[in-house]
Scaffold this active site. Structure first.
Site, short mmCIF file in Angstrom:
data_model
loop_
_atom_site.label_atom_id
_atom_site.label_comp_id
_atom_site.label_asym_id
_atom_site.label_seq_id
_atom_site.Cartn_x
_atom_site.Cartn_y
_atom_site.Cartn_z
N SER A 111 42.12 32.74 33.25
CA SER A 111 42.32 33.75 32.74
C SER A 111 43.72 33.69 33.27
CB SER A 111 41.27 34.73 33.32
OG SER A 111 40.75 34.63 34.64
N ASP A 156 43.14 30.30 52.99
CA ASP A 156 44.15 30.39 52.53
C ASP A 156 44.44 31.54 51.69
OD1 ASP A 156 47.08 29.19 51.02
OD2 ASP A 156 47.00 30.47 52.91
N GLU A 160 49.47 37.09 48.40
CA GLU A 160 50.35 36.11 46.96
C GLU A 160 48.69 35.63 45.87
OE1 GLU A 160 51.18 35.79 49.75
OE2 GLU A 160 53.03 35.14 50.49
N ASP A 174 43.99 30.65 43.11
CA ASP A 174 44.18 29.52 44.17
C ASP A 174 43.08 29.09 45.08
OD1 ASP A 174 46.75 28.94 46.48
OD2 ASP A 174 46.19 27.46 44.99
C1 LIG Z 1 48.66 32.09 42.86
C2 LIG Z 1 49.29 31.04 42.48
N1 LIG Z 1 49.99 32.21 41.37
C3 LIG Z 1 49.17 32.70 40.33
N2 LIG Z 1 47.76 31.93 39.95
C4 LIG Z 1 48.05 32.49 38.79
C5 LIG Z 1 48.00 33.12 38.11
C6 LIG Z 1 49.20 34.18 38.48
C7 LIG Z 1 49.70 35.13 37.13
C8 LIG Z 1 50.98 35.23 37.93
C9 LIG Z 1 51.62 36.53 36.82
C10 LIG Z 1 51.26 37.76 35.81
N3 LIG Z 1 51.73 37.76 35.63
N4 LIG Z 1 53.06 38.19 36.08
C11 LIG Z 1 52.70 37.74 36.90
C12 LIG Z 1 51.43 35.33 38.64
C13 LIG Z 1 51.40 33.86 39.02
C14 LIG Z 1 49.68 33.75 39.02
C15 LIG Z 1 46.97 33.60 36.42
O1 LIG Z 1 47.20 34.37 35.89
N5 LIG Z 1 46.21 33.11 36.26
C16 LIG Z 1 45.32 32.23 36.60
C17 LIG Z 1 46.04 31.50 37.77
C18 LIG Z 1 45.85 30.80 38.93
C19 LIG Z 1 44.51 29.94 38.99
C20 LIG Z 1 44.08 28.91 40.12
C21 LIG Z 1 43.00 28.38 40.25
C22 LIG Z 1 45.11 27.83 39.92
C23 LIG Z 1 50.20 30.13 42.77
C24 LIG Z 1 51.20 30.55 43.99
C25 LIG Z 1 49.55 28.79 43.40
C26 LIG Z 1 50.79 29.68 41.85
#
Ligand SMILES: C[C@@H](Nc1nc2c(c3cc(-c4cn[nH]c4)ccc13)C(=O)N=C/C2=C\CC1CC1)C(C)(C)C
Length: 329
Positions: A111, A156, A160, A174
């Site tokens: 999602s 963790d 973020e 995450d």
């Molecule tokens: C925490 C993760 N960051 C992020 N993980 C996910 C996002 C996500 C969205 C934005 C965002 C949306 N709009 N503007 C920024 C910024 C960071 C995001 C999302 O929409 N859907 C699922 C995600 C992750 C799914 C997880 C099972 C792996 C890292 C930093 C590890 C890449």
């Protein structure tokens, strides 16, 4: 000679209005990949659109060679297991819809949390007003209860990887760092039987340590990771929502670890008394003495009861409109 291979019957989607038709397995060709939205150490998350439905998803892409070379295979498996275990929990988590792979990469279709990271809002307004902090800490606690009830320890938690969906409700993301307790160990959050003083998962060598500012002393010292490690991180996140910065911070991780183990932190002027009291009851060195560590069952009653949560409607919060996040004067 090579026997002529029988023609492969491609599964045709035969469906009447009554049946839900079976998708053929998705591939990357079923999506239009958009902007990069998140960058983890072993994965990259892209915004993507499903060409058949027009729906937006977040697709986490992992390079197989990178994962194998860094022995991260079991982390990827645990993440997928945790996401599958949480799929039916209606609120508080990003959902994993499907996975597929090609020669080089693994793909997780998840999602899309349209409003991104909680950290972005804390930095944007400096710090949250008390009613905003109360709301998001309550949603975070409810999500933690669901995770811990299934024996999933995040390990963790930090602003973020706490995301906000299009209605500004909280979604934990995450799960690459989780520990999933074996079924027989999925008991109440802490020992119910006196002699079992340590429901902790005592592993000789913990290969993983979370992000320095949020890692618990028990994980650092006696290398034990329990649900209470997430309660320590909760204490750090409450402090950060209200003051704008995490309680333990230094110029490098080693100095941060030292501060944690010495409980070297203080509250800024004007930090609300009830929030201070709750943080002090979570940032306790002994993981068995943290608020919530003695709770049995699937909810953290002793945390829910704390005066900080005065006025929270635990049963309906996910249906409520979250309070506006405005700069704290
Ligand atoms: C925490 C993760 N960051 C992020 N993980 C996910 C996002 C996500 C969205 C934005 C965002 C949306 N709009 N503007 C920024 C910024 C960071 C995001 C999302 O929409 N859907 C699922 C995600 C992750 C799914 C997880 C099972 C792996 C890292 C930093 C590890 C890449």
């Amino acid at each position: 000679s090579q026997a002529a291979a029988a023609p492969v019957q491609t599964p045709t989607s035969t469906h009447s209005s009554k049946e839900t038709y079976r998708h053929t397995k998705r591939t990357a060709k079923d999506y239009i990949f958009g902007k990069l939205i998140g960058d983890g150490c072993y994965s990259t998350v892209f915004l993507a659109k499903d060409i058949h439905t027009g729906k937006e998803y977040a697709i986490k892409v992992c390079e197989k060679s990178h994962i194998v070379r860094n022995q991260k295979v079991q982390y990827i498996k645990r993440e997928k297991d945790a996401l599958n275990m949480l799929f039916n929990v209606p609120h508080g988590f990003v959902k994993l819809y499907c996975t597929f792979q090609d020669e080089e990469r693994l793909y997780f279709v998840l999602s899309y949390a349209k409003n991104g990271e909680l950290l972005h809002y804390i930095n944007k307004v400096g710090s949250f007003e008390l009613n905003v902090a109360k709301f998001y800490v309550a949603e975070l606690l409810l999500a933690l209860e669901k995770m811990h009830a299934k024996g999933i320890i995040h390990r963790d938690l930090k602003p973020e990887n706490i995301l906000l969906d299009e209605n500004m409700h909280l979604q934990i993301a995450d799960f690459g760092t989780v520990k999933i307790l074996e079924p027989e160990k999925i008991k109440s959050p802490t020992p119910t039987v006196p002699e079992d003083q340590d429901s902790a998962v005592r592993s000789r060598k913990i290969s993983f340590v979370g992000t320095a500012q949020y890692v618990s002393p028990d994980l650092l010292q006696n290398r034990v990771d329990t649900r209470a490690s997430d309660l320590w991180a909760l204490g750090c996140i409450i402090y950060q929502m209200i003051s704008g910065l995490p309680p333990f911070r230094a110029s490098n991780d080693f100095l941060t670890f030292q501060k944690i183990q010495k409980m070297d932190y203080e509250f800024p002027e004007g930090f609300p008394a009830e929030a201070k009291d709750l943080v002090e009851k979570l940032l306790v060195l002994d993981h068995t003495k943290r608020l919530g560590s003695s709770d049995t069952g699937d909810t953290y009653e002793s945390i829910r009861r704390h005066p900080f949560f005065e006025g929270i409607d635990w049963e309906n919060i996910w249906e409520q409109t979250p309070p506006k996040i405005s700069p704290y004067l």
